[in-house]
Design a protein around this motif. Structure first.
Motif, mmCIF file in Angstrom:
data_model
loop_
_atom_site.group_PDB
_atom_site.id
_atom_site.type_symbol
_atom_site.label_atom_id
_atom_site.label_comp_id
_atom_site.label_asym_id
_atom_site.label_seq_id
_atom_site.Cartn_x
_atom_site.Cartn_y
_atom_site.Cartn_z
ATOM 1 N N MET A 1 44.276 44.934 35.330
ATOM 2 C CA MET A 1 44.328 43.861 36.306
ATOM 3 C C MET A 1 45.380 44.219 37.358
ATOM 4 O O MET A 1 46.522 44.503 37.046
ATOM 5 C CB MET A 1 44.685 42.548 35.590
ATOM 6 C CG MET A 1 45.048 41.437 36.510
ATOM 7 S SD MET A 1 45.329 39.836 35.696
ATOM 8 C CE MET A 1 46.756 40.130 34.722
ATOM 9 N N GLU A 2 44.948 44.181 38.590
ATOM 10 C CA GLU A 2 45.843 44.483 39.705
ATOM 11 C C GLU A 2 46.555 43.210 40.150
ATOM 12 O O GLU A 2 45.918 42.174 40.335
ATOM 13 C CB GLU A 2 45.029 45.059 40.862
ATOM 14 C CG GLU A 2 45.888 45.473 42.033
ATOM 15 C CD GLU A 2 45.051 46.045 43.157
ATOM 16 O OE1 GLU A 2 45.444 45.841 44.308
ATOM 17 O OE2 GLU A 2 44.010 46.683 42.888
ATOM 18 N N LEU A 3 47.870 43.276 40.319
ATOM 19 C CA LEU A 3 48.648 42.111 40.737
ATOM 20 C C LEU A 3 48.607 41.968 42.249
ATOM 21 O O LEU A 3 48.646 42.949 42.988
ATOM 22 C CB LEU A 3 50.106 42.237 40.264
ATOM 23 C CG LEU A 3 50.316 42.270 38.755
ATOM 24 C CD1 LEU A 3 51.804 42.392 38.447
ATOM 25 C CD2 LEU A 3 49.736 41.059 38.095
ATOM 26 N N VAL A 4 48.522 40.727 42.706
ATOM 27 C CA VAL A 4 48.486 40.427 44.135
ATOM 28 C C VAL A 4 49.725 39.622 44.475
ATOM 29 O O VAL A 4 49.951 38.548 43.898
ATOM 30 C CB VAL A 4 47.219 39.610 44.493
ATOM 31 C CG1 VAL A 4 47.222 39.221 45.957
ATOM 32 C CG2 VAL A 4 45.964 40.370 44.116
ATOM 33 N N LYS A 5 50.542 40.123 45.397
ATOM 34 C CA LYS A 5 51.735 39.407 45.817
ATOM 35 C C LYS A 5 51.320 38.342 46.837
ATOM 36 O O LYS A 5 50.711 38.634 47.856
ATOM 37 C CB LYS A 5 52.753 40.356 46.439
ATOM 38 C CG LYS A 5 54.023 39.651 46.847
ATOM 39 C CD LYS A 5 55.021 40.620 47.434
ATOM 40 C CE LYS A 5 56.177 39.835 48.000
ATOM 41 N NZ LYS A 5 57.029 40.675 48.832
ATOM 42 N N GLN A 59 40.806 31.060 42.756
ATOM 43 C CA GLN A 59 41.022 32.287 43.523
ATOM 44 C C GLN A 59 41.527 31.943 44.931
ATOM 45 O O GLN A 59 42.456 32.567 45.427
ATOM 46 C CB GLN A 59 39.704 33.071 43.598
ATOM 47 C CG GLN A 59 39.787 34.399 44.297
ATOM 48 C CD GLN A 59 40.387 35.480 43.422
ATOM 49 O OE1 GLN A 59 40.325 35.419 42.207
ATOM 50 N NE2 GLN A 59 41.003 36.463 44.039
ATOM 51 N N CYS A 62 45.091 30.927 44.875
ATOM 52 C CA CYS A 62 45.949 31.939 44.247
ATOM 53 C C CYS A 62 46.501 31.486 42.892
ATOM 54 O O CYS A 62 47.681 31.702 42.583
ATOM 55 C CB CYS A 62 47.100 32.323 45.179
ATOM 56 S SG CYS A 62 46.564 32.880 46.807
ATOM 57 N N ASN A 65 46.874 34.716 36.599
ATOM 58 C CA ASN A 65 47.918 35.668 36.228
ATOM 59 C C ASN A 65 48.064 36.835 37.202
ATOM 60 O O ASN A 65 49.105 37.481 37.249
ATOM 61 C CB ASN A 65 47.662 36.212 34.819
ATOM 62 C CG ASN A 65 47.880 35.153 33.771
ATOM 63 O OD1 ASN A 65 48.733 34.298 33.924
ATOM 64 N ND2 ASN A 65 47.105 35.219 32.701
ATOM 65 N N GLU A 66 47.027 37.121 37.980
ATOM 66 C CA GLU A 66 47.114 38.266 38.894
ATOM 67 C C GLU A 66 47.908 37.952 40.167
ATOM 68 O O GLU A 66 48.292 38.844 40.907
ATOM 69 C CB GLU A 66 45.718 38.801 39.249
ATOM 70 C CG GLU A 66 44.893 37.892 40.135
ATOM 71 C CD GLU A 66 44.023 36.900 39.370
ATOM 72 O OE1 GLU A 66 43.070 36.394 39.969
ATOM 73 O OE2 GLU A 66 44.299 36.625 38.182
ATOM 74 N N PHE A 67 48.147 36.669 40.444
ATOM 75 C CA PHE A 67 48.887 36.280 41.642
ATOM 76 C C PHE A 67 50.360 36.085 41.299
ATOM 77 O O PHE A 67 50.704 35.262 40.452
ATOM 78 C CB PHE A 67 48.322 34.987 42.233
ATOM 79 C CG PHE A 67 46.902 35.129 42.694
ATOM 80 C CD1 PHE A 67 46.606 35.801 43.868
ATOM 81 C CD2 PHE A 67 45.857 34.605 41.954
ATOM 82 C CE1 PHE A 67 45.295 35.947 44.300
ATOM 83 C CE2 PHE A 67 44.550 34.739 42.369
ATOM 84 C CZ PHE A 67 44.265 35.418 43.554
ATOM 85 N N SER A 74 54.093 34.621 37.995
ATOM 86 C CA SER A 74 52.714 34.295 38.374
ATOM 87 C C SER A 74 52.561 32.843 38.826
ATOM 88 O O SER A 74 53.347 31.970 38.483
ATOM 89 C CB SER A 74 51.765 34.587 37.211
ATOM 90 O OG SER A 74 52.064 33.766 36.120
ATOM 91 N N GLU A 76 50.331 30.128 38.089
ATOM 92 C CA GLU A 76 49.353 29.773 37.068
ATOM 93 C C GLU A 76 48.943 28.310 37.083
ATOM 94 O O GLU A 76 47.912 27.964 36.548
ATOM 95 C CB GLU A 76 49.920 30.081 35.675
ATOM 96 C CG GLU A 76 50.226 31.523 35.439
ATOM 97 C CD GLU A 76 50.906 31.749 34.111
ATOM 98 O OE1 GLU A 76 51.534 30.817 33.593
ATOM 99 O OE2 GLU A 76 50.785 32.865 33.597
#
Length: 189
Positions: A1-5, A59, A62, A65-67, A74, A76
């Motif tokens: 999973m790629e994290l998005v800032k 999504q 945002c 967990n990826e955000f 995160s 959440e």
């Protein structure tokens, strides 16, 4: 999973989008962490919506967990900051539960919101809706005329002018569990 800032620009761009169904009823689903940071990041989630629409809403605001913020924490949590549906909504209600509730009331959505609100407040009751017309002066008299027109009472035509329709409506109302709402009488069985 790629994290998005998540950035301030991202929040500003995403806020206020519309997701979900095609009705005029909605909840405004808001990112709680962003809100606590001073940003309003929310989406108008329109009813009826399904799991796919809800995932798109998360999504869009945002949530997941990826955000993450600049420190890696995160985003959440969410909450509901506003709504326009004919039943009460709490700020921490689960959207899936609200969707199910909306779906259970869908057959009544053609009626005014006040009617749907009364039906929603009496969740498990079987409902009979009697439409009243402008005949008569009081709500009970209107109900009496409607009951006769619907065949609840068989009145010979030559006696129709001698009937106390208000008494018929009043007796029916007192003998049932019902409520007058706009031009409707809603009976709960």
């Amino acid at each position: 999973m790629e994290l998005v800032k998540v950035t301030e620009e991202m929040m500003m761009e995403q806020d206020g989008k519309r997701v979900g169904g095609d009705s005029d009823h909605w909840i405004y689903l808001t990112n709680l962490k962003a809100y606590n940071e001073g940003f309003l990041l929310g989406v108008y989630l329109h009813f009826p919506f399904d799991e796919e629409d809800l995932a798109q809403a998360y999504q869009t605001i945002c949530v997941g967990n990826e955000f993450v913020d600049e420190f890696g924490y995160s985003y959440e949590e969410y909450f509901i900051t506003d709504y326009d549906v004919p039943f009460s909504v709490g700020e921490y209600d689960f959207p899936q539960s609200l969707a199910e509730r909306y779906d259970s009331l869908e057959e009544y959505m053609g009626y005014p919101d006040e009617v749907v609100r009364v039906i929603a407040e009496n969740r498990d009751a079987e409902v009979t809706i009697i439409e009243l017309d402008d005949t008569g002066v009081s709500d009970h008299e209107k109900l009496g005329y409607a009951l006769v027109d619907l065949g609840y009472y068989d009145i010979p035509e030559h006696l129709a002018n001698y009937i106390d329709y208000e008494a018929i409506g009043r007796d029916y109302d007192f003998g049932t569990s019902g409520e007058f709402v706009n031009v409707y009488y809603i009976e709960f069985n």
